[in-house]
Design a protein around this motif. Sequence first.
Motif, mmCIF file in Angstrom:
data_model
loop_
_atom_site.group_PDB
_atom_site.id
_atom_site.type_symbol
_atom_site.label_atom_id
_atom_site.label_comp_id
_atom_site.label_asym_id
_atom_site.label_seq_id
_atom_site.Cartn_x
_atom_site.Cartn_y
_atom_site.Cartn_z
ATOM 1 N N LYS A 17 0.835 -1.215 0.000
ATOM 2 C CA LYS A 17 0.000 0.000 0.000
ATOM 3 C C LYS A 17 0.866 1.261 0.000
ATOM 4 O O LYS A 17 0.586 2.216 -0.712
ATOM 5 N N ILE A 18 1.922 1.256 0.827
ATOM 6 C CA ILE A 18 2.812 2.416 0.918
ATOM 7 C C ILE A 18 3.482 2.677 -0.429
ATOM 8 O O ILE A 18 3.522 3.810 -0.919
ATOM 9 N N LEU A 19 4.000 1.617 -1.048
ATOM 10 C CA LEU A 19 4.684 1.777 -2.335
ATOM 11 C C LEU A 19 3.712 2.196 -3.436
ATOM 12 O O LEU A 19 4.047 3.038 -4.276
ATOM 13 N N ALA A 20 2.498 1.643 -3.432
ATOM 14 C CA ALA A 20 1.501 2.028 -4.437
ATOM 15 C C ALA A 20 1.115 3.501 -4.277
ATOM 16 O O ALA A 20 0.982 4.228 -5.264
ATOM 17 N N LEU A 21 0.968 3.951 -3.038
ATOM 18 C CA LEU A 21 0.645 5.357 -2.785
ATOM 19 C C LEU A 21 1.777 6.252 -3.273
ATOM 20 O O LEU A 21 1.532 7.285 -3.910
ATOM 21 N N ALA A 22 3.028 5.867 -2.996
ATOM 22 C CA ALA A 22 4.178 6.655 -3.450
ATOM 23 C C ALA A 22 4.209 6.755 -4.975
ATOM 24 O O ALA A 22 4.451 7.829 -5.532
ATOM 25 N N ILE A 23 3.945 5.648 -5.653
ATOM 26 C CA ILE A 23 3.921 5.648 -7.119
ATOM 27 C C ILE A 23 2.816 6.570 -7.630
ATOM 28 O O ILE A 23 3.023 7.351 -8.568
ATOM 29 N N ASN A 24 1.651 6.514 -7.016
ATOM 30 C CA ASN A 24 0.527 7.366 -7.431
ATOM 31 C C ASN A 24 0.832 8.845 -7.207
ATOM 32 O O ASN A 24 0.524 9.686 -8.056
ATOM 33 N N ILE A 25 1.418 9.173 -6.068
ATOM 34 C CA ILE A 25 1.745 10.573 -5.784
ATOM 35 C C ILE A 25 2.781 11.082 -6.776
ATOM 36 O O ILE A 25 2.650 12.184 -7.326
ATOM 37 N N LYS A 26 3.826 10.293 -7.020
ATOM 38 C CA LYS A 26 4.865 10.715 -7.961
ATOM 39 C C LYS A 26 4.282 10.930 -9.354
ATOM 40 O O LYS A 26 4.585 11.927 -10.023
ATOM 41 N N SER A 27 3.417 10.041 -9.790
ATOM 42 C CA SER A 27 2.784 10.165 -11.100
ATOM 43 C C SER A 27 1.897 11.410 -11.163
ATOM 44 O O SER A 27 1.922 12.159 -12.145
ATOM 45 N N SER A 31 2.355 14.747 -13.605
ATOM 46 C CA SER A 31 1.314 15.106 -14.566
ATOM 47 C C SER A 31 0.626 16.425 -14.221
ATOM 48 O O SER A 31 -0.183 16.920 -14.992
ATOM 49 N N GLY A 32 0.928 16.977 -13.045
ATOM 50 C CA GLY A 32 0.314 18.231 -12.643
ATOM 51 C C GLY A 32 -1.056 18.066 -11.996
ATOM 52 O O GLY A 32 -1.741 19.045 -11.736
ATOM 53 N N GLU A 33 -1.461 16.830 -11.735
ATOM 54 C CA GLU A 33 -2.764 16.584 -11.110
ATOM 55 C C GLU A 33 -2.817 17.086 -9.677
ATOM 56 O O GLU A 33 -3.864 17.510 -9.205
ATOM 57 N N ILE A 34 -1.721 16.996 -8.963
ATOM 58 C CA ILE A 34 -1.655 17.555 -7.611
ATOM 59 C C ILE A 34 -0.439 18.467 -7.537
ATOM 60 O O ILE A 34 0.525 18.306 -8.277
ATOM 61 N N HIS A 35 -0.526 19.414 -6.645
ATOM 62 C CA HIS A 35 0.542 20.401 -6.549
ATOM 63 C C HIS A 35 0.929 20.590 -5.090
ATOM 64 O O HIS A 35 0.103 21.021 -4.282
ATOM 65 N N LYS A 36 2.130 20.230 -4.757
ATOM 66 C CA LYS A 36 2.714 20.486 -3.442
ATOM 67 C C LYS A 36 1.872 19.951 -2.278
ATOM 68 O O LYS A 36 1.386 20.713 -1.437
ATOM 69 N N PRO A 37 1.729 18.634 -2.178
ATOM 70 C CA PRO A 37 0.908 18.055 -1.107
ATOM 71 C C PRO A 37 1.454 18.278 0.297
ATOM 72 O O PRO A 37 0.708 18.128 1.267
ATOM 73 N N LEU A 38 2.719 18.642 0.439
ATOM 74 C CA LEU A 38 3.283 18.895 1.767
ATOM 75 C C LEU A 38 3.512 20.380 2.038
ATOM 76 O O LEU A 38 4.294 20.755 2.914
ATOM 77 N N ALA A 39 2.779 21.230 1.306
ATOM 78 C CA ALA A 39 2.878 22.675 1.540
ATOM 79 C C ALA A 39 2.583 22.979 3.002
ATOM 80 O O ALA A 39 1.660 22.423 3.593
ATOM 81 N N ASN A 40 3.388 23.855 3.588
ATOM 82 C CA ASN A 40 3.245 24.286 4.980
ATOM 83 C C ASN A 40 3.511 23.178 5.993
ATOM 84 O O ASN A 40 3.116 23.298 7.147
ATOM 85 N N LYS A 41 4.174 22.109 5.576
ATOM 86 C CA LYS A 41 4.572 21.039 6.495
ATOM 87 C C LYS A 41 6.062 21.176 6.763
ATOM 88 O O LYS A 41 6.834 21.583 5.905
ATOM 89 N N GLN A 42 6.458 20.830 7.973
ATOM 90 C CA GLN A 42 7.839 20.987 8.402
ATOM 91 C C GLN A 42 8.440 19.628 8.758
ATOM 92 O O GLN A 42 7.826 18.837 9.467
ATOM 93 N N ASN A 63 11.290 19.507 -0.466
ATOM 94 C CA ASN A 63 11.208 20.686 -1.322
ATOM 95 C C ASN A 63 10.306 20.426 -2.526
ATOM 96 O O ASN A 63 9.441 21.241 -2.853
ATOM 97 N N GLN A 64 10.474 19.298 -3.177
ATOM 98 C CA GLN A 64 9.661 18.980 -4.354
ATOM 99 C C GLN A 64 8.178 18.859 -4.004
ATOM 100 O O GLN A 64 7.313 19.177 -4.820
#
Length: 104
Positions: A17-27, A31-42, A63-64
Amino acid sequence: MPHFLDIDQISPQELHKILALAINIKSALKSGEIHKPLANKQLAMIFEKPSTRTRASFEVGMNQLGGNSIVLNTENSQLGRGESISDTAQVLARYVDVMMIRCF
């Protein structure tokens, strides 16, 4: 709160599940479908043992994904000079969203 300390502490299904989620987020990021999911996270990175690859991969990844990171080691903190990693972690938990540690 779950902790990922050792790969043998999670089931093969959970790792999948963890690896599948990582692959989906990277994809989705590429593709520009999501933008900066960790914005404002430290992220606090605690280094008792230096590591170029670990530091670079975590800093670049944060950073990415839109987050920020700080580096703490024995030269720029009280680690090793009377403050335990446990005490440091408890204090940092008030300020940061994620912590990683590279130690002996």
